[in-house]
Design a protein around this motif. Structure first.
Motif: not given
Length: 230
Positions: A99, A190, A196, A199, A212
């Motif tokens: 990510s 993130l 996730g 988020a 994310s």
């Protein structure tokens, strides 16, 4: 009609719960995914020790996913940017390991004078080398859930149970501290693929855009299988 692309997801050898919004929960994805567990790749070996001996098993598992029909490969840990270059060479399909690879792109779309920051599960082991592998700028602000009550310990200790409310509080509190420390923060990326599920809570609390693994892989898959119009 071209078949819909299947994203192959290289899983850590983990046992902690994977909530909706976690990369390892199939319900997170509106497209086909296929999972391959990399045996021995525990959170400790990947995040804390960054064990180079895991490269071979990741390559082998990635090749197996490709043989099974995966048209792109990703992983379940942002720290696996350490293997981005090697997996991209070894596999015959696009590879998006981390990510963190979004940070550079997010910086380009923010208003002038703003920059993206990172929220990570473990700042103490998120090295400059790992960040460089994902093309993250050297001065990127970093916040962490390390030192919180639940999230980091439950994941890195690979526990069977996770107190979801405490984990949510850890994530929101860490993001709030990151934003308070950096007035020029324009967005949060993130690092951890287990963040996730939180988020939306982070975005609501900080008022900032939050990116994310979910946003990253939706973008990634959209290129593997572009929608047809007309």
């Amino acid at each position: 009609m071209k078949p819909e692309a299947t994203v192959g997801i290289l899983m850590l050898d983990s046992r902690f719960p994977r909530l909706p919004g976690d990369v390892g929960n199939p319900a997170t994805w509106p497209f086909p995914v296929r999972y391959g567990i990399v045996r021995g790749a525990t959170p400790d070996r990947v995040v804390m020790r960054q064990d180079p001996d895991l490269l071979g098993p990741f390559i082998d598992a990635g090749r197996e996913l490709v043989r099974d029909g995966a048209t792109g490969i990703t992983t379940t840990c942002g720290f696996l940017s350490m293997f981005q270059d090697e997996l991209a060479v070894a596999l015959s399909v696009p590879v998006a390991t981390s990510s963190l690879m979004q940070v550079e792109m997010v910086n380009r779309v923010l208003p002038a004078g703003q920059r993206a920051g990172i929220l990570t599960i473990c700042a103490s082991t998120l090295t400059a080398e790992l960040l460089a592998k994902a093309n993250v700028p050297d001065d990127t602000p970093i916040g962490t859930t390390e030192g919180g009550r639940e999230f980091t310990r439950a994941i890195l200790e690979n526990r069977f149970e996770l107190d979801v409310n405490l984990a949510r509080r850890d994530n929101v509190a860490a993001a709030r501290s990151l934003a308070a420390a950096h007035p020029d923060l324009g967005a949060i990326v993130l690092e951890c693929t287990n963040m996730g599920p939180f988020a939306a809570d982070i975005a609501a609390d900080t008022g900032l855009p939050v990116y994310s693994i979910v946003s990253f892989l939706n973008w990634f898959q959209s290129g593997l299988a572009p929608p047809a119009f007309g």
